[in-house]
Design a protein around this motif. Sequence first.
Motif, PDB file in Angstrom:
ATOM      1  N   MET A   1       0.850  -1.166   0.000  1.00  0.00           N
ATOM      2  CA  MET A   1       0.000   0.000   0.000  1.00  0.00           C
ATOM      3  C   MET A   1       0.898   1.232   0.000  1.00  0.00           C
ATOM      4  O   MET A   1       1.889   1.293   0.703  1.00  0.00           O
ATOM      5  CB  MET A   1      -0.906  -0.035   1.231  1.00  0.00           C
ATOM      6  CG  MET A   1      -1.822   1.147   1.318  1.00  0.00           C
ATOM      7  SD  MET A   1      -3.133   1.049   2.581  1.00  0.00           S
ATOM      8  CE  MET A   1      -2.410   0.196   3.916  1.00  0.00           C
ATOM      9  N   ALA A  26      -6.452   1.522   0.793  1.00  0.00           N
ATOM     10  CA  ALA A  26      -6.333   1.906   2.208  1.00  0.00           C
ATOM     11  C   ALA A  26      -7.656   1.678   2.928  1.00  0.00           C
ATOM     12  O   ALA A  26      -7.688   1.159   4.049  1.00  0.00           O
ATOM     13  CB  ALA A  26      -5.912   3.361   2.318  1.00  0.00           C
ATOM     14  N   THR A  42      -9.758   8.865   6.601  1.00  0.00           N
ATOM     15  CA  THR A  42      -9.274   8.760   5.223  1.00  0.00           C
ATOM     16  C   THR A  42     -10.317   9.298   4.258  1.00  0.00           C
ATOM     17  O   THR A  42     -10.007  10.059   3.358  1.00  0.00           O
ATOM     18  CB  THR A  42      -8.943   7.303   4.868  1.00  0.00           C
ATOM     19  OG1 THR A  42      -7.918   6.856   5.728  1.00  0.00           O
ATOM     20  CG2 THR A  42      -8.500   7.170   3.433  1.00  0.00           C
TER      21      THR A  42
END
Length: 115
Positions: A1, A26, A42
Amino acid sequence: MASEAERLDALRVGDEEAFALEVDAARRTFEELGAGPDLVSTESSTGTIADPHGLTARELEVLRLIATGKSNREIAAELVISEHTVARHVQNIFRKLGVPSRSAAGAFAFEHDLV
């Protein structure tokens, strides 16, 4: 990632598709880990949520085209992205909406006024 810096670099250079894919990766990781606050953080900091069903702006575009009956190849040509990327978006749409097929996704889009 990719790191947050790498994701933001992708966005700065105009690679919104790569940015969206990295954010989605993510998001999936946070979901798998049960990290709810990080997931919300996020999504809110990146502005990737396009509608209340959790779809990104690009996924919403793909969903609208699915609802019109377009194939992955036709969607890729219209959005100027690869068929592989379209297939990935379709998988994400199915997962996020909890639908098993293109026809169910199209029906969802019409039922929720997304088209």
